[in-house]
Design an enzyme around this catalytic site. Structure first.
Site, PDB file in Angstrom:
ATOM      1  N   HIS A  42       0.825  -1.221   0.000  1.00 12.00           N
ATOM      2  CA  HIS A  42       0.000   0.000   0.000  1.00 12.00           C
ATOM      3  C   HIS A  42       0.851   1.259   0.000  1.00 12.00           C
ATOM      4  O   HIS A  42       0.383   2.323  -0.373  1.00 12.00           O
ATOM      5  CB  HIS A  42      -0.918  -0.001   1.226  1.00 12.00           C
ATOM      6  CG  HIS A  42      -1.994  -1.031   1.144  1.00 12.00           C
ATOM      7  ND1 HIS A  42      -3.295  -0.729   0.827  1.00 12.00           N
ATOM      8  CD2 HIS A  42      -1.952  -2.385   1.287  1.00 12.00           C
ATOM      9  CE1 HIS A  42      -4.018  -1.841   0.794  1.00 12.00           C
ATOM     10  NE2 HIS A  42      -3.216  -2.862   1.079  1.00 12.00           N
ATOM     11  N   ASP A  67       3.216   9.452  -0.494  1.00 10.86           N
ATOM     12  CA  ASP A  67       2.054   8.652  -0.117  1.00 10.86           C
ATOM     13  C   ASP A  67       1.897   7.532  -1.133  1.00 10.86           C
ATOM     14  O   ASP A  67       2.085   7.768  -2.331  1.00 10.86           O
ATOM     15  CB  ASP A  67       0.796   9.546  -0.143  1.00 10.86           C
ATOM     16  CG  ASP A  67      -0.190   9.203   0.961  1.00 10.86           C
ATOM     17  OD1 ASP A  67      -0.241   8.027   1.345  1.00 10.86           O
ATOM     18  OD2 ASP A  67      -0.908  10.114   1.427  1.00 10.86           O
TER      19      ASP A  67
HETATM   20  P1  ADQ Z   1      -3.159   5.865   4.977  1.00  9.36           P
HETATM   21  O1  ADQ Z   1      -1.788   6.360   5.202  1.00  9.36           O
HETATM   22  O2  ADQ Z   1      -3.950   5.628   6.189  1.00  9.36           O
HETATM   23  O3  ADQ Z   1      -3.208   4.553   4.073  1.00  9.36           O
HETATM   24  P2  ADQ Z   1      -5.124   7.274   3.147  1.00  9.36           P
HETATM   25  O4  ADQ Z   1      -5.098   6.545   1.872  1.00  9.36           O
HETATM   26  O5  ADQ Z   1      -5.301   8.722   2.979  1.00  9.36           O
HETATM   27  O6  ADQ Z   1      -3.835   7.029   4.039  1.00  9.36           O
HETATM   28  O7  ADQ Z   1      -6.346   6.732   3.955  1.00  9.36           O
HETATM   29  C1  ADQ Z   1      -6.839   7.366   5.079  1.00  9.36           C
HETATM   30  C2  ADQ Z   1      -8.233   6.801   5.394  1.00  9.36           C
HETATM   31  O8  ADQ Z   1      -8.545   7.088   6.739  1.00  9.36           O
HETATM   32  C3  ADQ Z   1      -9.302   7.413   4.536  1.00  9.36           C
HETATM   33  O9  ADQ Z   1     -10.263   6.454   4.185  1.00  9.36           O
HETATM   34  C4  ADQ Z   1      -9.922   8.477   5.437  1.00  9.36           C
HETATM   35  O10 ADQ Z   1     -11.298   8.688   5.202  1.00  9.36           O
HETATM   36  C5  ADQ Z   1      -9.707   7.895   6.803  1.00  9.36           C
HETATM   37  N1  ADQ Z   1      -9.453   8.973   7.773  1.00  9.36           N
HETATM   38  C6  ADQ Z   1      -8.394   9.781   7.813  1.00  9.36           C
HETATM   39  N2  ADQ Z   1      -8.511  10.671   8.820  1.00  9.36           N
HETATM   40  C7  ADQ Z   1      -9.666  10.390   9.427  1.00  9.36           C
HETATM   41  C8  ADQ Z   1     -10.333  10.941  10.540  1.00  9.36           C
HETATM   42  N3  ADQ Z   1      -9.861  11.964  11.255  1.00  9.36           N
HETATM   43  N4  ADQ Z   1     -11.483  10.393  10.897  1.00  9.36           N
HETATM   44  C9  ADQ Z   1     -11.978   9.353  10.203  1.00  9.36           C
HETATM   45  N5  ADQ Z   1     -11.395   8.793   9.156  1.00  9.36           N
HETATM   46  C10 ADQ Z   1     -10.247   9.306   8.769  1.00  9.36           C
HETATM   47  C11 ADQ Z   1      -2.238   3.687   3.470  1.00  9.36           C
HETATM   48  C12 ADQ Z   1      -1.236   4.383   2.568  1.00  9.36           C
HETATM   49  C13 ADQ Z   1      -1.957   5.193   1.518  1.00  9.36           C
HETATM   50  C14 ADQ Z   1      -2.908   4.296   0.730  1.00  9.36           C
HETATM   51  C15 ADQ Z   1      -3.782   3.498   1.668  1.00  9.36           C
HETATM   52  C16 ADQ Z   1      -4.624   2.466   0.931  1.00  9.36           C
HETATM   53  O11 ADQ Z   1      -0.377   5.220   3.318  1.00  9.36           O
HETATM   54  O12 ADQ Z   1      -1.053   5.822   0.652  1.00  9.36           O
HETATM   55  O13 ADQ Z   1      -3.740   5.116  -0.071  1.00  9.36           O
HETATM   56  O14 ADQ Z   1      -3.017   2.807   2.632  1.00  9.36           O
HETATM   57  O15 ADQ Z   1      -3.830   1.673   0.116  1.00  9.36           O
END
Ligand code: ADQ
Length: 761
Positions: free
Chosen positions: A167, A374
């Site tokens: 990921h 990311d």
């Molecule tokens: P993350 O680093 O966690 O994931 P991201 O892809 O942005 O990053 O996902 C965050 C998720 O958490 C989103 O679904 C968002 O809605 C939720 N979220 C974030 N802040 C929140 C909050 N305050 N309250 C509720 N929900 C919140 C890792 C990798 C990424 C990759 C994903 C999936 O780092 O690059 O996109 O896995 O493969």
């Protein structure tokens, strides 16, 4: 009927907590859980992961709860003792791998002890899979915490179908190589049948790392290792857009949207949603926003930044420092620019519910993703999916994987404070027509490439893997030993042509290490001593090498330099396969190669009796391939119309007589020996394909290892060739020599088989 799916990830979608003497289960945060939960729910599969705490208080209550999770929901918990869990997760995974994979080596901590915990934890995850898996299951392992699991599963159960998805980004190889455990991690991943990455950039970086660290070449879509073909894919992860649609259209969210609009009436809303992580660029964003307010005062009181940051990995010191930095910046900016009726930044350091998030996504005029690095970033996609009429603008960091798919967003470099502030101002001022056009393109792609299609395609890749293997086995399956022995016995004259490196002995890192064991020599000689049996050892090596190892065996045919030189049985001397082969051409070709030797550090020239070779194994791979094209083209032009040919091998360009190849040699041997009713030809590389092409279709042609071949049969390793030779030479399995030869070479394979048997009983 879909095949049963077992997802293996560090965390379960629920996190267990003990508070006030009670167990509670909270939804886990983060992108991986967001993408996979709906997929596993739809497939009715099993999810294996860590429940988020260590056994402590009330072990019976905890165990009962976890049993119910597995029975009722398909969530199987892997328990990690507190000590292991910390060193594995906080330590190696988050203090070493996370910063390094995101391209911040200076933030990475290198502590050999935490890797021991990482190995221990990966073994526990693998064991949890092996306890539950059945032969038809598809095992799908996720992310950087579990990079050793594919190889652990493969070693225990070679037939299992295993996928891996990363990921997070795979960094450029010069950064990956910093890791002291780089070999183990790559070998761990290569246990899979399918490896998926978010982008082609990450996939390319992985291939280069495998080349540089393990010396294994690959194609854009596959790596061949140990007789297996591993498929490589770039499969960007998506969101479940339907679920966000349902939320946005629900009365609860609509009400919330109306409330937010009232609250922020007359002001623009800019939204940022992140895990509180140092790769997400939160301080950079705050400084950029400060820059906008300082340099373009008309935006004061006219725009509000809502920053939501869900706390994560709070026990890692780097994260505590980040939390302080963000608190200070928010305080400073609100203190400097706020008014009694307006705060520039609304900062929520907590998880917000999905309906709340959907409401914020749909009212925000700008969605701002400022990651320094990311893997993908799902927030960018969620924002786009929740926007409706009069859509807002997505500001997207070029360093997020999402940027490779979302070209219509406004691209930013989060390190460039004034540049990003200008992009923000442009987004806030963007005319509706342009916003609508950009949004339409983005939203259709987000919907098309959603999490469901990502998972469906990934699972299909995995289902394909063994079928591919079965196909290649059908086109070149195991040799029919009984039929082969019968044909051998029935034939009055027989010819066996055996390649040396990779066929009689395993390939070694240095050519000088690949000497034959006494048992190999003895088996070959026994075969050659059988009446009516002609055995030829056919190699690209020099006559000196063959003379040193096989010189004492007068019953063999020896062919060096791909057949340029031949020693007949009983003869003391070597002869060129064709008369009149001289070496007058060499000085001229040598001069060309010397020119490249001086220009290309790491390259070297090998002089053979009838060939000159330019090797570039140590040259930086991309440059090496590029310059090798030039070497081959230059020589090709010069030698046009001569008897000489320019040949490309693995990391080598060679000039030799066009007739000096193993195919011609097969013709030569047959003409010297006369018709042989039984023909066996075994080899492992491209030069051996010339032999396979030259013999009649009913000959027993055997290719050793993976890869494409024109041979009729395939075996995995030299041990299998030796077993065949032992059988043809008439050695009984009880014969100490045959048993010894096979044991020595086959120990590894046998060990694998035994472990498998143990695990399955
Ligand atoms: P993350 O680093 O966690 O994931 P991201 O892809 O942005 O990053 O996902 C965050 C998720 O958490 C989103 O679904 C968002 O809605 C939720 N979220 C974030 N802040 C929140 C909050 N305050 N309250 C509720 N929900 C919140 C890792 C990798 C990424 C990759 C994903 C999936 O780092 O690059 O996109 O896995 O493969």
């Amino acid at each position: 009927m879909p095949e049963p799916l077992i997802v293996v990830a560090n965390r379960l979608p629920l996190t267990l907590r003990r508070a006030g003497g009670r167990w509670t289960a909270e939804a886990s945060s983060g992108g991986l859980v967001a993408a996979l939960t709906p997929v596993v729910q739809r497939a009715g599969g099993l999810w294996i992961g860590w429940p988020g705490d260590a056994p402590g208080d009330d072990p019976e209550g905890r165990a009962a709860l976890l049993e119910a999770w597995e029975r009722e929901r398909g969530f199987a918990a892997v328990d990690l003792p507190e000590r292991v869990g910390r060193a594995f997760y906080d330590g190696f995974a988050n203090d070493t791998l996370w910063p390094l994979l995101h391209g911040f080596p200076s933030r990475a901590v290198f502590n050999p002890e935490t890797f021991v915990a990482y190995q221990d934890a990966n073994q526990r995850f693998a064991d949890a899979v092996l306890e539950r898996a059945r032969p038809d299951d598809l095992i799908w392992v996720h992310d950087y915490q579990l990079m050793l699991v594919p190889a652990l599963l493969r070693a225990a159960w070679p037939g299992l179908r295993i996928g891996f998805f990363l990921h997070v980004p795979f960094p450029p190889p010069e950064l990956f190589r910093i890791l002291p455990q780089r070999d183990q991690l790559l070998v761990g991943l290569l246990g899979a049948d399918v490896i998926g990455f978010q982008t082609h950039e990450h996939l390319g970086a992985f291939r280069r790392a495998v080349q540089q660290v393990l010396g294994i070449e690959s194609r854009i879509d596959a790596i061949e290792v140990g007789g297996r073909s591993i498929a490589l894919h770039a499969r960007p992860v998506g969101i479940v857009a339907d679920e966000w649609d349902e939320l946005v259209d629900s009365p609860r969210v609509r009400e919330h949207v109306a409330q937010l609009r009232r609250q922020h009436a007359g002001r623009r809303l800019v939204l940022a949603v992140d895990r509180l992580d140092d790769t997400k660029g939160i301080p950079e964003r705050l400084r950029t926003f400060r820059h906008l307010l300082a340099t373009q005062p008309h935006w004061r009181r006219a725009v509000t930044l809502v920053q939501i940051a869900v706390p994560s990995r709070e026990r890692v010191p780097r994260y505590a420092a980040l939390r302080r930095e963000v608190n200070e910046l928010v305080g400073e900016i609100n203190g400097a620019y706020g008014t009694p009726d307006w705060s520039p930044i609304v900062y929520l350091r907590r998880s917000v519910s999905r309906p709340e998030l959907a409401a914020l996504y749909s009212v925000a005029d700008v969605g701002w993703v400022g990651s320094l690095r990311d893997g993908m970033n799902l927030v960018a996609k969620e924002y786009v999916a929740c926007q409706r009429e009069d859509p807002g603008v997505l500001l997207l960091s070029e360093f997020a994987g999402a940027a490779s798919e979302m070209g219509e967003a406004v691209r930013i470099n989060p390190y460039d404070t004034p540049g990003t502030a200008a992009a923000l101002a442009r987004a806030l001022d963007m005319p509706e027509a342009e916003r609508a056009e950009r949004h339409a393109a983005l939203v259709s792609r987000v919907r098309r490439n959603d999490a469901v299609s990502w998972a469906r395609r990934s699972v299909a890749d995995l289902e394909q893997a063994p079928r591919d293997r079965a196909l290649s086995a059908a086109s070149a399956g195991e040799p029919p030993v009984a039929a082969l022995l019968d044909a051998f016995a029935a034939a009055p004259e027989r010819l066996c042509a055996l390649d040396y490196d990779g066929t009689l002995v395993p390939l070694a890192p240095r050519p000088s290490d690949a000497a034959p064991t006494p048992a190999v020599l003895e088996l070959v000689e026994r075969l050659a001593r059988r009446a009516g049996t002609h055995v030829a050892v056919v190699s690209g090596r020099s006559r000196a090498d063959l003379e040193r190892w096989f010189g004492g065996m007068s019953s063999l045919w020896l062919a060096a330099e791909h057949g340029a030189l031949v020693r007949e049985p009983g003869a003391a001397d070597w002869q060129p396969m064709r008369q009149g082969a001289g070496s007058d051409w060499m000085p001229d070709v040598r001069a060309v190669l010397d020119h490249y030797l001086a220009r290309v550090p790491g390259s070297m020239i090998e002089e053979k009796e009838h060939a000159l070779a330019w090797h570039y194994r140590l040259v930086e791979p991309e440059f090496g391939e590029w310059i090798a094209n030039e070497v081959a083209a230059t020589l090709g032009e010069r030698l046009a119309g001569t008897e000489l040919a320019v040949l490309r091998g693995s990391k080598v360009v060679e000039v030799r007589y066009a007739w000096a190849n193993k195919g011609e040699l097969m013709g030569y041997l047959q003409s010297r020996i006369g018709p042989a009713a039984f023909l066996l030809v075994a080899g492992d590389d491209a030069t051996d394909e010339d032999m396979f092409a030259r013999v009649p279709p009913d000959a027993f042609t055997i290719h050793v290892g993976a890869g494409r071949t024109a041979a009729r049969y395939r075996v995995a390793e030299p041990a299998a060739v030796l077993a065949l030779i032992a059988a043809l030479a008439g050695a009984r399995p009880a014969d100490p020599l045959a048993a010894g030869a096979l044991d020595a070479v086959g120990a590894q394979a046998a060990g694998r088989r035994e472990r498998t048997a143990r695990t399955r009983t």
